[in-house]
Write an enzyme that holds these catalytic residues in place. Sequence first.
Site: not given
Ligand SMILES: O=c1[nH]c(=O)c2ncn([C@@H]3O[C@H](COP(=O)(O)OP(=O)(O)OP(=O)(O)O)[C@@H](O)[C@H]3O)c2[nH]1
Ligand SMILES: [Mg+2]
Length: 202
Positions: A8-9, A68-69, A152, A175, A181
Amino acid sequence: MELLLATGNRHKRDEFQAILPEHRIVIPEDLGTSFECEETGASFCENSLIKAAFLHARAEGRPVIADDSGLCVEALDGAPGIRSARYGEDEGTSLSSQEKYELLLRNLQGKTNRNAAFVCSLVFYIDDLRYFIFQETCRGIIAEAPRGSGGFGYDPVFFIPETGRTMAELSEEEKNRISHRGKAGSALRKFLQSYGDDLGVV
Ligand SMILES: O=c1[nH]c(=O)c2ncn([C@@H]3O[C@H](COP(=O)(O)OP(=O)(O)OP(=O)(O)O)[C@@H](O)[C@H]3O)c2[nH]1
Ligand SMILES: [Mg+2]
């Protein structure tokens, strides 16, 4: 090929589109639906599989990818980790990205060890018995104060010593060359280039 990305990102879509230029990255939002999937796993890897399986079940058997990150900070025993997107939030409350990294800075006040790593678990999911996981990291240091406006999430407070800048001060291209990623996505790209034809799905 068209790759459905279980997220959703939108930032993830834009980054993967640049990292995998010969493929078309499509997210549920592009198809007019939202993506809401509970992340109940205990690791990045488990959660990427959960997200991929969730979308795959709704995608008529097409292969999907999922990411997932998160950010793992040594002095916080790996937090926020798999909870990075929900850091500091309770049920029913939500924090902006800025509030989350400000909380992180407060939680690190007085700590000398500021080592951290971004982690990305990326799965290429064909079906529930066939999938390929690429997990990569980008190591850095949590800055004392935010800098930059690119990227972000926690990017403004993630300082990368080799570049002398925070992740948010890098161009998109820079980046993607060094990020968690970017590295996981490049591995998938090479995998698809050399092995894609044999999979019978590309
Ligand atoms: O400054 C950042 N640069 C990056 O490159 C990055 N990659 C991950 N993150 C953080 O980790 C969460 C992922 O969580 P996450 O994998 O659950 O994703 P999400 O919830 O945003 O979307 P979805 O894929 O789950 O729908 C994100 O929201 C961020 O807070 C990052 N922060
Ligand atoms: Mg998520």
